[in-house]
Design a protein around this motif. Structure first.
Motif, PDB file in Angstrom:
ATOM      1  N   HIS A  20       0.830  -1.209   0.000  1.00  0.00           N
ATOM      2  CA  HIS A  20       0.000   0.000   0.000  1.00  0.00           C
ATOM      3  C   HIS A  20       0.866   1.260   0.000  1.00  0.00           C
ATOM      4  CE1 HIS A  20      -3.559  -2.475   0.781  1.00  0.00           C
ATOM      5  NE2 HIS A  20      -4.269  -1.402   0.470  1.00  0.00           N
ATOM      6  N   TRP A  24       0.632   4.052  -2.784  1.00  0.00           N
ATOM      7  CA  TRP A  24       0.389   5.443  -2.377  1.00  0.00           C
ATOM      8  C   TRP A  24       1.489   6.349  -2.904  1.00  0.00           C
ATOM      9  CZ3 TRP A  24       3.664   8.453   0.675  1.00  0.00           C
ATOM     10  CH2 TRP A  24       3.160   9.701   1.048  1.00  0.00           C
ATOM     11  N   THR A  43      -4.477  10.258   0.430  1.00  0.00           N
ATOM     12  CA  THR A  43      -3.924   9.588   1.606  1.00  0.00           C
ATOM     13  C   THR A  43      -5.033   9.002   2.462  1.00  0.00           C
ATOM     14  OG1 THR A  43      -2.006  11.074   1.605  1.00  0.00           O
ATOM     15  CG2 THR A  43      -2.498   9.902   3.650  1.00  0.00           C
ATOM     16  N   PHE A  46      -6.169   5.812   0.936  1.00  0.00           N
ATOM     17  CA  PHE A  46      -5.205   4.728   1.120  1.00  0.00           C
ATOM     18  C   PHE A  46      -5.101   4.269   2.571  1.00  0.00           C
ATOM     19  CE2 PHE A  46      -3.856   5.194  -3.180  1.00  0.00           C
ATOM     20  CZ  PHE A  46      -3.240   3.987  -3.481  1.00  0.00           C
ATOM     21  N   TRP A  79     -12.307  -2.360  -2.620  1.00  0.00           N
ATOM     22  CA  TRP A  79     -10.954  -1.817  -2.513  1.00  0.00           C
ATOM     23  C   TRP A  79      -9.914  -2.899  -2.773  1.00  0.00           C
ATOM     24  CZ3 TRP A  79      -8.120   2.320  -2.749  1.00  0.00           C
ATOM     25  CH2 TRP A  79      -6.783   2.221  -2.364  1.00  0.00           C
ATOM     26  N   PHE A  83      -7.265  -2.618  -5.632  1.00  0.00           N
ATOM     27  CA  PHE A  83      -5.855  -2.567  -5.256  1.00  0.00           C
ATOM     28  C   PHE A  83      -5.047  -3.640  -5.992  1.00  0.00           C
ATOM     29  CE2 PHE A  83      -2.409  -3.725  -2.208  1.00  0.00           C
ATOM     30  CZ  PHE A  83      -1.677  -2.551  -2.337  1.00  0.00           C
TER      31      PHE A  83
END
Length: 400
Positions: A20, A24, A43, A46, A79, A83
């Motif tokens: 992650h 990010w 942010t 994330f 998510w 991701f």
């Protein structure tokens, strides 16, 4: 054992956090300025995304009513799917990034210009170019990931598509030629897929006008108390020779006895390590392998041991891994699910490590195994490279 579990958990969480942080950095830090609104929003996403994702993977959420679990599961699982494909897209972007940087550098530098000395500090032009490259690569990765997940979600929500397959059986008499079995597995009714999805599955099955309906496990993700309304449309299943059910591994995450009683009430016939005669063949069913933990596992001897082997036999078994037992007991056709066809690419590659067949029809000695990709989903309500299906299997006789 506890120490080993804690070590594995720490390693997993560290890797999860590191991935992650990488995403990010590429998508947020490298493309925005410090203290800007876009960076703060990115942010926050994330941070919230992985927290919701970890919460969603839990089968039960203490203190949260079942009806509210979907409010966590939907964003959390979405998510995780997003991701996954962000990581794939960013990995490709790492290959594109230096090529794009070199192309921009050559375009901005005249061919006959003398080489400039290497500056000790980065110039505003170089910084601007790096930000531009990061925005192009990051933006393309985000669009690709969102498009993939969006299309995969659409495929799930529109419902499973009908797949038709003819399977010849050497022992099937001519009188049973053309007998049609609607095979549906892995509906996974729960916090994400409820009554509306259940009704869509029932309507799709009934539209095929089958002779027999086989529900091959993993019907639910939850208890009878929580999902009675969601399974109610199954009462409307219609087939000339009835609807039958065998347990999947997810039925054993709750109370399988309650679910056996419930599906019988809905008009389905549970095949608990037993069989019944159909026109021209024997239909058998065995409990799921996970039932072994509570002494309710598959019993092939009880289901098939004393039958007349001159008759064709069709076996309903949730997991493909029991195919060796099916071969040993002279089964002609095993109908299974469980794999979801891998559900999310590269899932098919991973599913192939644990299952003899991931999806489709294959032969093992004199036994044919058909594995459905399933109608629903577990985890993210997304399918990529493994569309959901309800398969109408038409049995064909080879006898003249």
């Amino acid at each position: 054992m506890i120490v080993l579990f804690l070590v594995i958990a720490v390693v997993f969480l560290a890797a999860f956090a590191a991935l992650h942080w990488y995403a990010w950095r590429r998508l947020i830090r490298d493309t925005t300025t410090r203290r800007s609104v876009p960076r703060r929003i990115g942010t926050a996403v994330f941070v919230a995304g992985p927290v919701l994702g970890l919460a969603a993977v839990r089968d039960d959420m203490p203190g949260i009513p079942f009806a509210w679990e979907g409010a966590v599961d939907w964003p959390g699982f979405m998510w995780l799917a997003l991701f996954l494909y962000l990581l794939f897209a960013l990995a490709v972007g790492e290959l594109v990034r230096p090529l794009l940087s070199r192309w921009l550098a050559r375009r901005d530098t005249p061919a006959d210009a003398p080489a400039a000395p290497e500056p000790r500090t980065e110039s505003p032009v170089i910084v601007s170019r790096r930000v531009f490259v990061s925005r192009v690569v990051g933006g393309a990765a985000a669009v690709a990931a969102a498009g993939t997940v969006g299309y995969g979600t659409y495929g799930v929500m529109r419902g499973p598509q009908i797949k038709r397959l003819t399977i010849p059986l050497a022992k099937l008499p001519r009188s049973a030629h053309g007998f049609r079995i609607a095979v549906v597995s892995d509906i996974h009714l729960g916090p994400l897929l409820g009554r509306r999805f259940s009704q869509r599955v029932v309507d799709t099955i009934n539209s095929t006008q089958p002779d027999l309906i086989a529900v091959v496990g993993d019907l639910v993700d939850g208890s009878v108390a929580d999902l009675s309304d969601a399974v109610e449309p199954l009462r409307g299943l219609r087939a000339r020779n009835g609807s039958f059910f065998v347990t999947g591994n997810h039925e054993y995450f709750n109370d399988p006895a309650e679910w056996i009683t419930k599906v019988r009430e809905l008009g389905l016939v549970p095949l608990e390590n037993t069989r019944t005669e159909m026109p021209g063949f024997d239909l058998a069913g065995v409990n799921d392998v996970l039932g072994e933990q509570s002494g309710q596992g598959p019993d092939f001897g009880r289901a098939l041991g004393d039958r007349d082997r001159s008759r064709a036999a069709v076996l309903l078994a949730h997991q493909p891994v029991v195919i060796d037992e099916a071969v040993a007991h002279g089964v002609d056709l095993q109908l299974s699910g469980h794999t979801h066809g891998g559900q999310l690419w590269p899932g098919p590659l991973l599913a192939g490590l644990a299952n003899p067949t991931v999806a489709g029809l294959e032969r093992y000695d004199d036994t044919q195994l058909y594995v459905s990709r399933g109608a629903g989903v577990w985890g993210p309500p997304v399918r990529v490279g493994a569309p959901s299906d309800i398969t109408v299997v038409e049995l064909a006789s080879l006898q003249s």
